[in-house]
Design a protein around this motif. Structure first.
Motif, mmCIF file in Angstrom:
data_model
loop_
_atom_site.group_PDB
_atom_site.id
_atom_site.type_symbol
_atom_site.label_atom_id
_atom_site.label_comp_id
_atom_site.label_asym_id
_atom_site.label_seq_id
_atom_site.Cartn_x
_atom_site.Cartn_y
_atom_site.Cartn_z
ATOM 1 N N ASN A 201 0.850 -1.193 0.000
ATOM 2 C CA ASN A 201 0.000 0.000 0.000
ATOM 3 C C ASN A 201 0.890 1.250 0.000
ATOM 4 O OD1 ASN A 201 -1.902 1.983 0.449
ATOM 5 N ND2 ASN A 201 -2.949 0.896 2.105
ATOM 6 N N ARG A 204 -0.253 4.635 1.653
ATOM 7 C CA ARG A 204 -0.284 4.533 3.116
ATOM 8 C C ARG A 204 1.139 4.650 3.697
ATOM 9 N NH1 ARG A 204 -1.715 6.146 6.855
ATOM 10 N NH2 ARG A 204 -2.054 5.073 8.814
ATOM 11 N N ILE A 206 3.567 6.204 2.389
ATOM 12 C CA ILE A 206 3.980 7.611 2.252
ATOM 13 C C ILE A 206 3.352 8.445 3.368
ATOM 14 C CG2 ILE A 206 3.861 9.677 0.793
ATOM 15 C CD1 ILE A 206 3.877 7.744 -1.636
ATOM 16 N N SER A 207 2.064 8.205 3.623
ATOM 17 C CA SER A 207 1.404 9.033 4.642
ATOM 18 C C SER A 207 1.912 8.711 6.049
ATOM 19 C CB SER A 207 -0.123 8.925 4.551
ATOM 20 O OG SER A 207 -0.561 7.711 5.106
ATOM 21 N N LEU A 208 2.609 7.586 6.207
ATOM 22 C CA LEU A 208 3.245 7.298 7.501
ATOM 23 C C LEU A 208 4.599 7.986 7.615
ATOM 24 C CD1 LEU A 208 2.433 3.512 8.058
ATOM 25 C CD2 LEU A 208 1.541 5.436 9.349
ATOM 26 N N GLY A 209 5.086 8.533 6.507
ATOM 27 C CA GLY A 209 6.324 9.316 6.586
ATOM 28 C C GLY A 209 7.495 8.763 5.787
ATOM 29 N N TYR A 210 7.234 7.796 4.908
ATOM 30 C CA TYR A 210 8.344 7.244 4.126
ATOM 31 C C TYR A 210 8.341 7.793 2.697
ATOM 32 C CZ TYR A 210 9.501 4.148 7.897
ATOM 33 O OH TYR A 210 9.889 3.662 9.112
ATOM 34 N N ASN A 211 9.523 8.161 2.242
ATOM 35 C CA ASN A 211 9.691 8.618 0.874
ATOM 36 C C ASN A 211 9.794 7.373 -0.008
ATOM 37 O OD1 ASN A 211 10.492 9.675 -1.544
ATOM 38 N ND2 ASN A 211 12.122 10.954 -0.694
ATOM 39 N N ILE B 56 -2.861 13.607 0.395
ATOM 40 C CA ILE B 56 -3.224 12.375 -0.327
ATOM 41 C C ILE B 56 -4.084 12.754 -1.532
ATOM 42 C CG2 ILE B 56 -4.418 10.152 -0.144
ATOM 43 C CD1 ILE B 56 -3.707 10.291 2.904
ATOM 44 N N LEU B 76 4.966 14.891 0.319
ATOM 45 C CA LEU B 76 3.927 14.159 1.054
ATOM 46 C C LEU B 76 4.461 13.437 2.296
ATOM 47 C CD1 LEU B 76 1.775 14.538 -1.099
ATOM 48 C CD2 LEU B 76 1.468 12.079 -1.115
ATOM 49 N N HIS B 77 5.574 12.730 2.118
ATOM 50 C CA HIS B 77 6.084 11.915 3.220
ATOM 51 C C HIS B 77 6.591 12.787 4.370
ATOM 52 C CE1 HIS B 77 10.363 12.670 2.440
ATOM 53 N NE2 HIS B 77 9.975 12.788 1.195
ATOM 54 N N ALA B 80 3.983 13.663 7.567
ATOM 55 C CA ALA B 80 3.935 12.799 8.763
ATOM 56 C C ALA B 80 5.097 13.123 9.695
ATOM 57 C CB ALA B 80 3.985 11.336 8.352
ATOM 58 N N ARG B 81 6.223 13.475 9.098
ATOM 59 C CA ARG B 81 7.431 13.753 9.899
ATOM 60 C C ARG B 81 7.310 15.048 10.695
ATOM 61 N NH1 ARG B 81 11.828 9.868 9.084
ATOM 62 N NH2 ARG B 81 11.067 8.532 7.437
ATOM 63 N N TYR B 86 -1.949 9.890 10.769
ATOM 64 C CA TYR B 86 -3.250 9.696 10.119
ATOM 65 C C TYR B 86 -3.727 8.261 10.318
ATOM 66 C CZ TYR B 86 -6.523 9.425 6.117
ATOM 67 O OH TYR B 86 -7.621 9.236 5.300
ATOM 68 N N VAL B 87 -4.966 8.124 10.774
ATOM 69 C CA VAL B 87 -5.593 6.812 10.896
ATOM 70 C C VAL B 87 -6.751 6.781 9.900
ATOM 71 C CG1 VAL B 87 -6.740 5.188 12.458
ATOM 72 C CG2 VAL B 87 -4.992 6.732 13.350
ATOM 73 N N PRO B 88 -6.531 6.180 8.728
ATOM 74 C CA PRO B 88 -7.558 6.257 7.686
ATOM 75 C C PRO B 88 -8.738 5.345 7.961
ATOM 76 C CG PRO B 88 -5.740 4.912 6.925
ATOM 77 C CD PRO B 88 -5.362 5.409 8.290
ATOM 78 N N ARG B 91 -8.143 1.800 7.499
ATOM 79 C CA ARG B 91 -7.114 1.366 8.459
ATOM 80 C C ARG B 91 -5.720 1.182 7.851
ATOM 81 N NH1 ARG B 91 -12.234 -1.817 10.134
ATOM 82 N NH2 ARG B 91 -13.161 -0.125 11.304
ATOM 83 N N GLY B 92 -5.665 0.616 6.657
ATOM 84 C CA GLY B 92 -4.380 0.536 5.955
ATOM 85 C C GLY B 92 -3.328 -0.291 6.663
ATOM 86 N N LEU B 105 6.658 -0.245 12.176
ATOM 87 C CA LEU B 105 7.008 0.246 10.834
ATOM 88 C C LEU B 105 7.112 1.765 10.723
ATOM 89 C CD1 LEU B 105 7.308 -1.014 7.781
ATOM 90 C CD2 LEU B 105 5.242 0.341 7.496
ATOM 91 N N PRO B 106 6.118 2.537 11.199
ATOM 92 C CA PRO B 106 6.204 3.986 10.985
ATOM 93 C C PRO B 106 7.427 4.593 11.678
ATOM 94 C CG PRO B 106 4.018 3.366 11.731
ATOM 95 C CD PRO B 106 4.904 2.184 11.944
ATOM 96 N N PRO B 107 8.058 5.562 11.057
ATOM 97 C CA PRO B 107 9.237 6.172 11.665
ATOM 98 C C PRO B 107 8.860 6.985 12.907
ATOM 99 C CG PRO B 107 8.556 7.414 9.729
ATOM 100 C CD PRO B 107 7.683 6.208 9.779
ATOM 101 N N ARG B 149 -0.083 2.238 16.080
ATOM 102 C CA ARG B 149 1.196 2.489 15.409
ATOM 103 C C ARG B 149 1.491 3.984 15.285
ATOM 104 N NH1 ARG B 149 0.194 0.259 9.278
ATOM 105 N NH2 ARG B 149 -1.570 1.581 8.799
ATOM 106 N N ILE B 150 0.442 4.823 15.365
ATOM 107 C CA ILE B 150 0.696 6.263 15.354
ATOM 108 C C ILE B 150 1.238 6.706 16.723
ATOM 109 C CG2 ILE B 150 -0.397 8.547 15.121
ATOM 110 C CD1 ILE B 150 -0.157 6.961 12.465
#
Lengths: 321, 236
Positions: A201, A204, A206-211, B56, B76-77, B80-81, B86-88, B91-92, B105-107, B149-150
């Motif tokens: 995905n 998704r 990207i929106s978590l912060g990954y390029n 998005i 875009l990325h 988040a930094r 974001y909790v869509p 759910r994603g 996973l999320p930084p 995860r957020i």
């Protein structure tokens, strides 16, 4: 622990168990094989196994179908052959230079291609690989249709003469094993998880912060470099680098190997490579055109076992386990 | 406790899905530490507002300013930094990763995020299933994981899109408790929620969205006086 949790762990266990079984069986087979089977054939299988695994790193774990991977395999073959023959570099250094050249080429091709997705990505990689093919045809150092012939196999660290097929076999085995270990580490690392997340995905991730583009490019360069490691090693084995390595049919073959073995599995691509190279070698003596036969096998594979050999075995074990 | 300072400012935000003009100049602001709820009928543009803030939905015009910085010009990325989690609605959760892998996973974007242990304490269901594949979870567990995860990242603004949709009452209650806890910890929350009864327990302020623009703004204290009008507008 709930039933579902145990099932989840069970699945991971099956996969690990299967991989472990394949690794142990392969290790034993790899050590015994050169005493039974012609080592040059085995070295060819090993090189293509690494090539297919490098390709699988991209399609299986990032979801990018490169239709130009031959460029990296072939480019490394030329550079390694030139470095060993003309520059007189030691064998191990010549292979390393070849792999680095392939990674550098991967950086250029990847930089342009990752901007597009799906079929457009594949077409850009194909177009750039074809451009590279024509460059290889024209530039003097590749010697056009003749290729670079009579590449010295040299010695390992100046100690072991690699003109001995058996000695070279174990060096190739070590290189290919190291390449596979690198892929295994990449796939299981946090970096590998980000690649899988992008494959699953992308918006998704990207929106978590990954390029995502940057990660895809890194994976592309790694895949190209590993394909180059395979190509450079292959040039040393056959003492030859020709246009065959960079032509589009080689890109097609590596896709076939990966599909046949099982996309997205670590054990599949080597299995696919062994089947394809085995058929090409042993059916070459027949009057029947090998490409037609391989095409038929591909059709049967797509119709009957779409997950590939390793994919089907894993699915069967999961169902039973 | 809300502090009177705009953290996120949205001015005259327009957004399009292809030819379709969805947001028509919506404006509102969010203050640090408050819970703002976007309410409105289905298709009013609430989800699109969140998606436009996060980039998005790329096709957008207007001002989106976070701590004074224009978010429309950064990649875009990078959004988040800055600390926006974001909790869509969908759910994603990543299908090929386990619960534990999805969680880490999320930084980490800021200090002050929760540790994995704290998160597993908050969501014992997830602790039990940490080695399960993400998609083998129930809807409620996926929602918890999407929020969890957020929390690890240290993001101090959380944008939640319909967190209770399709979930059992007991799960909705649990998610409500978690959001109360986050609110108490000073997290800024932007909540899009059809379940008005859920939103009213959390929200400090409301923005009523209709046809892609904000038609009313009011605080929690004014809610009772507004209820009759809202019932007509929203069908609640």
């Amino acid at each position: 622990m709930s039933i579902a949790a145990r099932q989840g762990e069970g699945r991971v266990g099956i996969r690990t168990g299967f991989n472990l079984l394949v690794i142990v069986a392969s290790a034993i087979a790899a050590l015994v094989a050169p005493f039974v089977i012609y080592p040059v054939f085995l070295m060819n299988v090993l090189c293509f196994a690494l090539f297919a695994s490098a390709f699988n790193l991209l399609i299986g774990f990032v979801g990018l179908l490169s239709f130009g991977h031959a460029a990296f395999f072939g480019a490394a073959a030329y550079v390694t052959a030139h470095a060993a023959k003309v520059w007189g570099l030691p064998t191990e250094l010549a292979i390393l230079v070849g792999a680095l050249a392939a990674a550098a080429l991967g950086l250029v091709v990847g930089f342009l291609a990752i901007r597009r997705q799906g079929i457009y990505f594949s077409m850009i990689t194909l177009a750039l690989a074809q451009m590279f093919y024509f460059i290889c045809l024209e530039v003097p150092f590749t010697h056009g249709e003749d290729g670079i012939q009579g590449v010295p196999r040299g010695t390992l660290l100046g100690l072991i003469n690699l003109d001995n097929n058996l000695a070279l076999y174990f060096v190739v085995l070590a290189i290919v094993a190291a390449g596979h270990f690198a892929i295994w580490r990449i796939v299981r690392s946090p970096f590998g998880n980000i690649l899988k997340a992008i494959r699953d995905n992308e918006p998704r991730a990207i929106s978590l912060g990954y390029n995502a583009d940057s990660y895809k490019l890194r994976a592309f360069v790694l895949s190209a470099g590993l394909a180059g490691l395979a190509g450079g090693t292959n040039a040393i084995v056959f003492q030859l680098a020709t246009l065959t390595g960079v032509q589009w049919q080689s890109s097609g073959e590596v896709i076939l190997m990966t599909l046949l073995g099982g996309i997205g599995t670590l054990t599949g691509p080597p299995i696919g490579a062994a089947i394809t190279v085995g058929l090409q070698t042993y059916l070459a003596a027949l009057d029947f055109p090998v490409t037609v036969l391989i095409g038929l096998i591909f059709v049967v594979c797509v119709l009957l076992f779409r997950r590939g050999v390793a994919g089907e075995i894993l699915a069967y074990m999961r169902k039973r386990g | 406790m809300p502090i009177d300072r705009a953290l996120l400012e949205i001015e005259d935000l327009n957004a399009w899905y292809g030819e379709s003009h969805v947001l028509h100049g919506i404006s509102f602001d969010v203050r640090e530490g408050e819970t703002l709820s976007l309410i409105g009928r289905n298709g009013a543009g609430k989800t699109t507002t969140l998606r436009a803030i996060l980039g998005i939905v790329r096709n957008r015009t207007g001002v989106i300013r976070f701590r004074g910085e224009d978010l429309t010009v950064i990649p875009l990325h990078a959004i988040a930094r800055r600390g926006l989690g974001y909790v869509p609605e969908e759910r994603g959760i990543f299908a090929s990763l386990t619960v534990a892998e999805n969680l880490v996973l999320p930084p980490v974007v800021k200090d002050g995020g929760m540790s994995e242990e704290e998160i597993y304490e908050l969501f014992p269901n997830l602790a039990e299933r940490r080695s399960s594949q993400g998609t083998k979870l129930s809807g409620g567990e996926q929602q918890m994981l999407a929020i969890a995860r957020i929390l690890r990242t240290g993001a101090n603004v959380i944008l939640l899109d319909e967190p209770t949709e399709g979930l059992a009452p007991v799960i909705v209650e649990r998610i409500g408790e978690v959001l109360q806890l986050l609110k108490a910890r000073g997290m800024t929350i932007i909540l899009v929620e059809q379940n008005f009864h859920f939103a009213r327990k959390l929200a400090d302020r409301y923005v009523v969205v209709e046809h892609g623009s904000a038609i009313d703004y009011f605080g929690a204290s004014e809610l009772d006086a507004k209820m009759a009008g809202l019932a007509e507008q929203l069908g609640v």
